[in-house]
Design a protein around this motif. Sequence first.
Motif, PDB file in Angstrom:
ATOM      1  N   ARG A 144       0.823  -1.083   0.151  1.00  0.00           N
ATOM      2  CA  ARG A 144      -0.059   0.169   0.149  1.00  0.00           C
ATOM      3  C   ARG A 144       0.819   1.281   0.155  1.00  0.00           C
ATOM      4  O   ARG A 144       1.904   1.361   0.663  1.00  0.00           O
ATOM      5  CB  ARG A 144      -0.988   0.138   1.431  1.00  0.00           C
ATOM      6  N   TYR A 160       5.916   2.921   2.228  1.00  0.00           N
ATOM      7  CA  TYR A 160       5.091   1.738   1.675  1.00  0.00           C
ATOM      8  C   TYR A 160       4.596   1.227   2.908  1.00  0.00           C
ATOM      9  O   TYR A 160       5.143   0.931   3.860  1.00  0.00           O
ATOM     10  CB  TYR A 160       5.874   0.551   0.683  1.00  0.00           C
ATOM     11  N   ASP A 204      -2.774   4.350  -4.493  1.00  0.00           N
ATOM     12  CA  ASP A 204      -3.032   3.360  -3.587  1.00  0.00           C
ATOM     13  C   ASP A 204      -2.158   2.212  -3.302  1.00  0.00           C
ATOM     14  O   ASP A 204      -1.716   1.929  -2.109  1.00  0.00           O
ATOM     15  CB  ASP A 204      -4.545   3.132  -3.375  1.00  0.00           C
ATOM     16  N   LYS A 205      -2.098   1.483  -4.199  1.00  0.00           N
ATOM     17  CA  LYS A 205      -1.541   0.188  -4.224  1.00  0.00           C
ATOM     18  C   LYS A 205      -0.504  -0.037  -5.237  1.00  0.00           C
ATOM     19  O   LYS A 205      -0.882   0.288  -6.467  1.00  0.00           O
ATOM     20  CB  LYS A 205      -2.361  -1.040  -4.122  1.00  0.00           C
ATOM     21  N   LEU A 237       2.586  -5.581   1.664  1.00  0.00           N
ATOM     22  CA  LEU A 237       1.492  -6.538   1.887  1.00  0.00           C
ATOM     23  C   LEU A 237       1.968  -8.088   1.469  1.00  0.00           C
ATOM     24  O   LEU A 237       2.779  -8.010   0.788  1.00  0.00           O
ATOM     25  CB  LEU A 237       0.329  -6.220   0.866  1.00  0.00           C
TER      26      LEU A 237
END
Lengths: 761, 166
Positions: free
Chosen positions: A60, A143, A112-113, A146
């Motif tokens: 993210r 960041y 966003d990602k 994830l």
Amino acid sequence: MNAPETMKQFRPKEFRHVGTRPVRPDGVDKVTGRALYGPDFKAPGMLWGAIVRSPHPHARIVSIDTKKAESLPGVKAVATGKDFPTLQSLVMHVGEGASDIVHVARNCLALDKVLYEGHAVAAVAATTPEIAREAAGLIAVEYEELPFVLGLEEALAEGAPLLHDDVFTKGVDPKPDKPSNASMRVEMGGGDVEGALAGAAVTVTGRYTMEPVHQGYIEPHACVASWGGDGQAQIWCSSQGHFAVRSLTASVLALPQADIRVMPLEIGGGFGGKTTIYLEPVAMILSKKSGRPVRLAMTREEVFRATGPAPGAVIDVRIGADADGTLVAADVEFKYHSGAYPAVDAGAGVASAIGHYKIANTRVVGTEVLCNRPAAKAYRAPGAPQVNFAVESAVDELAGKLGIDPLELRLKNAAVEGDPQTSGVPWGRIGWVECLEAAKAHPHWSAPLGPNQGRGLAGGYWGNYGGPSTVVVSLTEDGTFTVTTGSPDIGGSRAAMAIMAAETLGVPYEQVRCVIADTSSIGFSMVTGGSRTTFATGKAVVEAAREVKQVLCSRAAKMWNVAEDAVEWQDGEMVCTAGEKEGTRITVAQIAPRVAFMSGPVSCVAGINAAGWLPGFGLHICDTEVDTETGHVKIVRYTAIQDVGTAIHPDYVEGQIQGGAVQGIGWALNETYIYGENGKLDNPGFLDYRMPVASDLPMIDAVVVEVPNPDHPYGVKGVGEVPIVPPLAAVANAIHAATGKRLNSLPMSPDRVYAALHPEG
Amino acid sequence: MSKIHVSTTLNGDAAEFLCDPSASLLDALRDELGLTGSKEGCGSGDCGACTVVLDGEMVCSCLVFAAEAEGGTIQTIEGVAESAVLHPVQQKFLEHGALQCGFCTPGFIVAAKALLDRNPDPTETEVRYWLAGNLCRCTGYDKIVRAVMDAAAELRQDRPSERTPA
């Protein structure tokens, strides 16, 4: 050049230009270094850009701090994903397959990602490349990492990290209620597969795997964009479709398409990978912010990390046959990497799996799988080589079990005109059997083999395409002609267009010159891809040239004061064929200086949506020599046979066949994306991503079979895609013939071959 | 950082340029001297698209510092055609259809000419190994190898044949 005499029977009539090998019109510029490619263009006052890319496979974006970069002297603009307008989901069909414009935008600059290592997150423009690179290093991106997933089955497993929470599997009824990494499922077939397999005398079962591979064009992506204060913009870039660049860029930036003019530069290879955009909207934003033209260009490492690849695959195959070799059932199920965003190779993969055989009971299922890799893009016959590798390996194994010659087994079961494809639609005038017969007659098939050598063969096909193209054929004031198209020339198509125009007009080839116009100078044309250009744009060339002839005949009729139908076009001359002026003639060169001042200039446009395309089929024969001490596989002889309909310029037809075959050999033996456990690409360069070089290869004997397409004025079917389909299995089958070992995973690199030969280690 | 002044002989003519100490010869050729015939396919010496001849040696210009060319003699693709006609290697590339996209072509032609300058009668294997540092993704090398062998044969005949004006 290499076609045996027997192949000539398929050509229905003799042509004057079609089938000859003149020098291509863009040739001198390309052998002298004068041709301008994507990275060669510069605009006055231009800034140099650089892109910041994600070091993480999945994260993210918490924050992006650009202040330090902006304060560096020489920096004129910084861009992030937030500079793009808010976009609504919109599926666009522009390249080879459909893309959601939101995904196209996010792939150009993440919001966003980030979804893969190398994903673009920010960009800068500065007065020199050095300052741009330094400024890119000063952009601080925070960041939140994830969990990531790279593998096909891992991405589909319960609890796998989900890439998109708004992607639901397409092609499943009813629509799933949970989002999934399976972006699409495609199924075709019919009959009772399980029953037929149970009743078959012989069956084979296998699982085949491979990682993604890259298209490997030598020219990295590059563009220059200049967005003026009045909202109008110009983009100079190389692509397989500058109209696709225009529509995608306009959609990402919410601009009217007419405000963007895309100038097509020469393209240094694409193979499907340049049917989309990566840099153009980013360069546009930087140009708008700085008020200056901005150049963005990728390094080779960026090309590997952020563009392209063709999907890797896991493919399960079961095929059954009666004792006499009749294929009775096939069950094929595959999963393809689609990478960071939904891709579309599964449909073509399903359609390209087993349609070359008559099989009563079939089930072919393909699934597209999202994972934390760069977004998969079309690569030469997209979706076909992977599944063909599995099917043609299995058919070879079946031939061995049945004790039937593999060529005879294929001939016995080969689909012919009228047989149903996997979709149920009957095949048109295909040339598959003609290719198999040509293989049987070719001296390669019966040549003796040396020690440690083996011979394999494999066949495959690709549907080809037609679609929209615009062409203008204009008469100049001295009687020569210009042919203007909107189709980028990626491998000699200008020569093919000029040949078809000269053939239609009955004038010398050198009197016709072909150019590719920018998006504001000619009507829409679809991308150069899907083996459509010589077929579809060629059809438009012939249509426009025919209209030129008609207009000129009517001008001559008016001049002679005779009825229009009393004038005929004969070999570049207008001839009066009836009445008192019968026998009067005027050449194009004689009438050309006058026509513009009679009823206006002669310039005819054909805007067509070309239908009537036919698929291409190919059969490749490969001899390998395996070094049992190292596992190294050498290709010692290679023959690629293909039905092309009609070869307009045989040099470039053979060249497509040879080049496609060698890309396939590279895929079979060397090429693969290698990711570390950290989710990062370990081989983003030509040293470690090992494409074939001249010393790896023998001559590639390209045998052109011509079964003309009745729906094209000169019989064209399309050439470029097919030749990459058979090599994977042809090489595997040859290795099996040489060693008795069947390798089910690509690439069949020395370590794998060695391990197969020495299972004890 | 101040720029370095470099004087060279480029395709037979005196040429001067200023460059950053970190700039490659390829950067200088393309960005300072405006000769974009030499291409950058990789920037790491793996593809050969930037091949030039520097002081008689075939080099990847992306692996040579621009400043190293001081006092040197450089031949690029732009200097291969002689007396306004194509060199036999260029001519044979056209006649054999030995290019498709054409991006790798300048590097191949410079490399092939360098081979034939040393070895007028190479075997197919010698041609293939000499050109192994040049990547072509379009042609599968077949027509390139044929074009080079044919150019060698023509050069050995030592007679001017029909050549296209450059």
